[in-house]
Design a protein around this motif. Structure first.
Motif, PDB file in Angstrom:
ATOM      1  N   ALA A  46      -5.931   5.093   0.250  1.00  0.00           N
ATOM      2  CA  ALA A  46      -5.878   3.620   0.192  1.00  0.00           C
ATOM      3  C   ALA A  46      -7.002   2.992   1.009  1.00  0.00           C
ATOM      4  CB  ALA A  46      -4.527   3.136   0.722  1.00  0.00           C
ATOM      5  N   TYR A  47      -7.936   3.824   1.526  1.00  0.00           N
ATOM      6  CA  TYR A  47      -8.981   3.322   2.433  1.00  0.00           C
ATOM      7  C   TYR A  47     -10.156   2.729   1.649  1.00  0.00           C
ATOM      8  CZ  TYR A  47     -12.297   3.305   6.335  1.00  0.00           C
ATOM      9  OH  TYR A  47     -13.189   2.921   7.288  1.00  0.00           O
ATOM     10  N   GLY A  48     -10.668   1.610   2.113  1.00  0.00           N
ATOM     11  CA  GLY A  48     -11.885   1.029   1.534  1.00  0.00           C
ATOM     12  C   GLY A  48     -11.606   0.096   0.369  1.00  0.00           C
ATOM     13  N   PRO A  49     -12.670  -0.572  -0.132  1.00  0.00           N
ATOM     14  CA  PRO A  49     -12.498  -1.561  -1.210  1.00  0.00           C
ATOM     15  C   PRO A  49     -11.940  -0.949  -2.493  1.00  0.00           C
ATOM     16  CG  PRO A  49     -14.676  -1.721  -0.231  1.00  0.00           C
ATOM     17  CD  PRO A  49     -14.059  -0.489   0.328  1.00  0.00           C
ATOM     18  N   ASN A  50     -12.295   0.323  -2.765  1.00  0.00           N
ATOM     19  CA  ASN A  50     -11.806   0.961  -3.995  1.00  0.00           C
ATOM     20  C   ASN A  50     -10.559   1.800  -3.742  1.00  0.00           C
ATOM     21  OD1 ASN A  50     -13.751  -0.064  -5.718  1.00  0.00           O
ATOM     22  ND2 ASN A  50     -15.237   1.477  -5.119  1.00  0.00           N
ATOM     23  N   GLY A  51      -9.903   1.573  -2.602  1.00  0.00           N
ATOM     24  CA  GLY A  51      -8.690   2.332  -2.262  1.00  0.00           C
ATOM     25  C   GLY A  51      -7.592   2.096  -3.286  1.00  0.00           C
ATOM     26  N   MET A  52      -6.808   3.141  -3.538  1.00  0.00           N
ATOM     27  CA  MET A  52      -5.734   3.039  -4.526  1.00  0.00           C
ATOM     28  C   MET A  52      -4.547   2.270  -3.942  1.00  0.00           C
ATOM     29  SD  MET A  52      -7.077   4.683  -6.958  1.00  0.00           S
ATOM     30  CE  MET A  52      -5.844   5.120  -8.155  1.00  0.00           C
ATOM     31  N   ASN A  53      -3.812   1.592  -4.827  1.00  0.00           N
ATOM     32  CA  ASN A  53      -2.602   0.886  -4.387  1.00  0.00           C
ATOM     33  C   ASN A  53      -1.435   1.863  -4.276  1.00  0.00           C
ATOM     34  OD1 ASN A  53      -3.716  -1.621  -4.213  1.00  0.00           O
ATOM     35  ND2 ASN A  53      -3.155  -2.240  -6.276  1.00  0.00           N
ATOM     36  N   LYS A  54      -0.489   1.520  -3.423  1.00  0.00           N
ATOM     37  CA  LYS A  54       0.756   2.308  -3.326  1.00  0.00           C
ATOM     38  C   LYS A  54       1.907   1.397  -3.787  1.00  0.00           C
ATOM     39  CE  LYS A  54      -1.564   5.391  -0.970  1.00  0.00           C
ATOM     40  NZ  LYS A  54      -2.102   6.498  -1.715  1.00  0.00           N
ATOM     41  N   MET A  55       2.835   1.975  -4.498  1.00  0.00           N
ATOM     42  CA  MET A  55       4.022   1.204  -4.872  1.00  0.00           C
ATOM     43  C   MET A  55       5.150   1.610  -3.934  1.00  0.00           C
ATOM     44  SD  MET A  55       5.986   0.889  -8.489  1.00  0.00           S
ATOM     45  CE  MET A  55       4.677   0.108  -9.390  1.00  0.00           C
ATOM     46  N   ILE A  56       5.568   0.696  -3.099  1.00  0.00           N
ATOM     47  CA  ILE A  56       6.594   0.989  -2.091  1.00  0.00           C
ATOM     48  C   ILE A  56       7.869   0.237  -2.451  1.00  0.00           C
ATOM     49  CG2 ILE A  56       7.138   0.876   0.387  1.00  0.00           C
ATOM     50  CD1 ILE A  56       4.651   2.506  -0.107  1.00  0.00           C
ATOM     51  N   ILE A  57       8.989   0.944  -2.455  1.00  0.00           N
ATOM     52  CA  ILE A  57      10.288   0.276  -2.636  1.00  0.00           C
ATOM     53  C   ILE A  57      11.052   0.517  -1.345  1.00  0.00           C
ATOM     54  CG2 ILE A  57      12.433   0.233  -3.937  1.00  0.00           C
ATOM     55  CD1 ILE A  57      10.425   1.344  -6.281  1.00  0.00           C
ATOM     56  N   ASN A  58      11.307  -0.545  -0.604  1.00  0.00           N
ATOM     57  CA  ASN A  58      11.881  -0.382   0.739  1.00  0.00           C
ATOM     58  C   ASN A  58      13.402  -0.228   0.704  1.00  0.00           C
ATOM     59  OD1 ASN A  58      12.840  -2.934   0.329  1.00  0.00           O
ATOM     60  ND2 ASN A  58      11.741  -3.893   2.007  1.00  0.00           N
ATOM     61  N   HIS A  59      14.023  -0.228   1.891  1.00  0.00           N
ATOM     62  CA  HIS A  59      15.458   0.084   1.982  1.00  0.00           C
ATOM     63  C   HIS A  59      16.352  -0.964   1.317  1.00  0.00           C
ATOM     64  CE1 HIS A  59      14.465  -2.497   5.332  1.00  0.00           C
ATOM     65  NE2 HIS A  59      15.737  -2.795   5.478  1.00  0.00           N
ATOM     66  N   ILE A  60      15.829  -2.187   1.110  1.00  0.00           N
ATOM     67  CA  ILE A  60      16.666  -3.182   0.408  1.00  0.00           C
ATOM     68  C   ILE A  60      16.178  -3.368  -1.036  1.00  0.00           C
ATOM     69  CG2 ILE A  60      17.548  -4.439   2.421  1.00  0.00           C
ATOM     70  CD1 ILE A  60      15.246  -6.443   1.977  1.00  0.00           C
ATOM     71  N   GLU A  61      15.445  -2.349  -1.517  1.00  0.00           N
ATOM     72  CA  GLU A  61      14.974  -2.271  -2.905  1.00  0.00           C
ATOM     73  C   GLU A  61      13.994  -3.372  -3.278  1.00  0.00           C
ATOM     74  OE1 GLU A  61      17.941  -1.411  -5.764  1.00  0.00           O
ATOM     75  OE2 GLU A  61      18.485   0.453  -4.783  1.00  0.00           O
ATOM     76  N   LYS A  62      13.232  -3.867  -2.280  1.00  0.00           N
ATOM     77  CA  LYS A  62      12.165  -4.818  -2.587  1.00  0.00           C
ATOM     78  C   LYS A  62      10.916  -4.019  -2.881  1.00  0.00           C
ATOM     79  CE  LYS A  62       9.918  -8.977  -1.114  1.00  0.00           C
ATOM     80  NZ  LYS A  62       9.040  -9.525  -0.205  1.00  0.00           N
ATOM     81  N   GLN A  63      10.192  -4.451  -3.913  1.00  0.00           N
ATOM     82  CA  GLN A  63       9.018  -3.672  -4.345  1.00  0.00           C
ATOM     83  C   GLN A  63       7.724  -4.283  -3.805  1.00  0.00           C
ATOM     84  OE1 GLN A  63       8.868  -2.780  -8.563  1.00  0.00           O
ATOM     85  NE2 GLN A  63       6.666  -2.971  -8.506  1.00  0.00           N
ATOM     86  N   PHE A  64       6.823  -3.441  -3.320  1.00  0.00           N
ATOM     87  CA  PHE A  64       5.498  -3.865  -2.853  1.00  0.00           C
ATOM     88  C   PHE A  64       4.454  -3.030  -3.577  1.00  0.00           C
ATOM     89  CE2 PHE A  64       8.430  -4.600   0.569  1.00  0.00           C
ATOM     90  CZ  PHE A  64       8.029  -5.799   1.140  1.00  0.00           C
ATOM     91  N   VAL A  65       3.398  -3.681  -4.051  1.00  0.00           N
ATOM     92  CA  VAL A  65       2.259  -2.943  -4.607  1.00  0.00           C
ATOM     93  C   VAL A  65       1.053  -3.356  -3.780  1.00  0.00           C
ATOM     94  CG1 VAL A  65       0.829  -2.507  -6.628  1.00  0.00           C
ATOM     95  CG2 VAL A  65       3.267  -2.925  -6.899  1.00  0.00           C
ATOM     96  N   THR A  66       0.569  -2.472  -2.926  1.00  0.00           N
ATOM     97  CA  THR A  66      -0.498  -2.853  -1.997  1.00  0.00           C
ATOM     98  C   THR A  66      -1.278  -1.635  -1.507  1.00  0.00           C
ATOM     99  OG1 THR A  66      -0.951  -3.954   0.096  1.00  0.00           O
ATOM    100  CG2 THR A  66       1.098  -2.752  -0.031  1.00  0.00           C
ATOM    101  N   SER A  67      -2.494  -1.902  -1.015  1.00  0.00           N
ATOM    102  CA  SER A  67      -3.259  -0.826  -0.365  1.00  0.00           C
ATOM    103  C   SER A  67      -3.390  -1.126   1.125  1.00  0.00           C
ATOM    104  CB  SER A  67      -4.643  -0.710  -1.003  1.00  0.00           C
ATOM    105  OG  SER A  67      -5.370  -1.901  -0.770  1.00  0.00           O
ATOM    106  N   ASP A  68      -2.630  -2.112   1.613  1.00  0.00           N
ATOM    107  CA  ASP A  68      -2.696  -2.493   3.026  1.00  0.00           C
ATOM    108  C   ASP A  68      -1.836  -1.539   3.858  1.00  0.00           C
ATOM    109  OD1 ASP A  68      -3.145  -4.056   5.345  1.00  0.00           O
ATOM    110  OD2 ASP A  68      -1.209  -5.038   5.048  1.00  0.00           O
TER     111      ASP A  68
END
Length: 546
Positions: A46-68
């Motif tokens: 996920a490092y750098g401008p061309n870093g890949m995004n990660k899809m994270i689903i947290n403990h309360i089932e909220k979805q995040f799509v980010t490379s931060d």
């Protein structure tokens, strides 16, 4: 009589049943290193401008799509104690600089990976840790000599734009120029003449619909609300802010009123009404055009507010009330009284606007005394706007850092390769076993240009070779990897205006080495038995039998 089975001698004899203990190189050190390596590997892509995004689903089932990296670590509940140390180091970086969280994780992971190779050669953990600390000391000594750009006047929007561009680019590649323009204007517009820049004074309001180019900066505050009464516009308005509801005041003590006739009932209710009317009339006579309430606005109060032509806005959050009071320079009053002129705030324009199908109330201050700026983000999805918000948040934190220290280093992996080159030369001058650790430290720094190249689709080793070749010459210390080229090639980071914050690298190196040496010095892991309680219920459709 129950048969008592004696426990095995050693530490397990002292601990409760169910406690676990791991010790020695194989069980503790290698186990910790492999967990941290896996974690750093995840973040590296996920490092750098061309870093890949990660899809994270947290403990309360909220979805995040980010490379931060900061968001990924915050939402992933990392359990492993060694990996947790790296997360803590990265959180410290976030608190200190506000950017460069991924730098800490990736470097700590690379240092531990190198340490594993040294351990297999028979060098002890203490010697490796000492060598890393020596290398860090030398790196921090070299770092100020690599500074290639300095900002003296941070009120100049054009100069600020040059340095904030890289921060936004690493999160939102392709939209950096537009976002950079928004953030630079917002930050410079609210810079106080004296005192420090406060990150909290840049607010972000996300409104669904339209597209990113429709985003704008509002000098003042924006709330996703509707006004309470009929008045929807006020210009050059004095503002009174109350933290209580605007309604008939309830008495402090409970009392019983005995009413014997209809006349007495009429007098009682008209007395309450006239009291409320007198209060609102007195507020209107003080020149107030807008009332902001922290609680509900009663029907009777609304009638009198409309009668005297006052605009009423209700804000449920006490934090919003505080920020608005700071923005319009008013005092928050705890009960309905006539405010004095010193307690009133002032705003050039308070109006209702419609963005998409969202109604907003905007408090606009066009003058120089505006203390808060709001960036209104437009976008098609909540996920997209959340990602934009994170990029802007990093840029605002970078601006805060540059007001304290305006030094910048060349980006695009140039600083890391220059450090690696000089540290390798330094390792040759050391007599003891530390020289191996210092050399491995230099090797670990190669991970950044490698990650930049690999995430952009190039061969990492080829990129590192090209950079080393460039850095061997005297004038090559600002040469970084060019991610925009068709084939693997280098670029002068200083000329291309790819700058990294000096403070970000300085603290990043410190925290990463601190976390890596702490993990290396652990030789035993003792885990107490988990606190009791029922096992969590299985999710529907789960086939997990354990």
């Amino acid at each position: 009589m129950a048969l008592s089975v004696p426990k095995a001698p050693g530490v397990s004899q002292m601990l409760k049943d169910g406690a676990r203990m791991y010790s020695g190189l194989e069980e503790a050190v290698y186990r910790n290193i492999s967990a941290c390596k896996e974690f750093a590997q995840t973040m590296r892509s996920a490092y750098g401008p061309n870093g890949m995004n990660k899809m994270i689903i947290n403990h309360i089932e909220k979805q995040f799509v980010t490379s931060d990296a900061g968001t990924i670590m915050r939402e992933l509940d990392v359990e492993h104690p060694a990996a947790k140390l790296i997360v803590m180091a990265s959180q410290m970086q976030d608190a200190e600089v506000g950017d460069g969280t991924n730098f800490v994780v990736v470097l700590a992971g690379a240092l531990l990976e190198s340490a594993e190779e040294l351990l297999r050669l028979g060098i002890t953990t203490a010697e490796i840790a000492d060598g890393y600390e020596k290398a860090l000391e030398k790196a921090l000594e070299i770092l100020p000599k690599l500074v290639c750009h300095k900002i003296e006047d941070y009120r100049n929007v054009e100069k600020v734009k040059d340095v904030l561009r890289t921060t936004i680019m690493s999160k939102q590649y392709g939209q950096e120029d537009f976002l950079n323009d928004l953030v630079s204007k917002a930050c410079v517009s609210i810079l106080p003449d004296e005192g420090t820049f406060n990150v909290d004074n840049i607010r972000i309001c996300k409104i669904l619909g339209s597209g990113l180019p429709k985003s704008e900066v509002v000098r003042g505050m924006v709330f996703k609300r509707f006004v309470e009464g009929d008045v929807t516009f006020a210009e050059k308005a004095k503002i009174a802010i109350f933290s209580c509801p605007v309604d008939i005041i309830q008495t402090e003590t409970k009392g019983t009123v005995l009413i014997k006739s209809a006349d007495e009932l009429m007098k009682f209710s008209s007395g309450e009404e006239s009291l409320l009317e007198n209060q609102i009339k007195a507020i209107a006579d003080a020149g107030v055009k807008v009332i902001v309430a922290g609680g509900k606005v009663g029907d009777m109060a609304l009638h009198f507010l409309n009668k005297y032509g006052l605009m009423a806005v209700r804000l449920n959050s006490k934090f919003d009330l505080r920020r608005l009071s700071r923005s319009v320079n008013a005092t928050v009053l705890p009960r309905i009284t006539t405010p004095s002129q010193e307690e009133l705030g002032y705003c050039d324009k308070v109006c209702i606007e419609e963005l998409g199908d969202t109604t907003i109330v905007a408090f606009r201050n066009e003058g120089k005394d505006s203390r808060i700026a709001t960036v209104v983000i437009r976008g098609a999805t909540d996920n997209f706007m959340d990602d934009i918000e994170r990029a802007l948040d990093d840029a605002v934190n970078s601006f805060k850092c540059l007001t304290r220290d305006g030094r910048y280093l060349p980006g695009a992996g140039a600083t890391e390769i220059e450090l690696a080159t000089q540290l390798s030369a330094y390792a040759d001058t050391l007599p003891g076993l530390e020289q191996y650790s210092v050399r491995k430290f230099a090797q670990a720094l190669e991970v950044f240009p490698k990650a930049l190249a690999e995430n952009s689709g190039f061969n990492g080793t080829e990129a590192v070779n090209l950079l080393y070749l460039a850095h061997n010459s005297e004038s090559g210390k600002n040469i970084g990897f060019d991610i925009e080229a068709e084939t693997a090639s280098t670029i002068d980071a200083a000329k291309a205006k790819i700058f990294d914050l000096y403070q970000g690298k300085f603290w990043g190196l410190k925290y990463a080495v601190g976390a890596a040496t702490t993990i290396l010095k652990v030789d035993q892991i003792i885990m107490a038995k988990r606190a009791g309680g029922p096992k969590p219920r299985q999710a529907a459709g789960s086939d997990d039998e354990s």
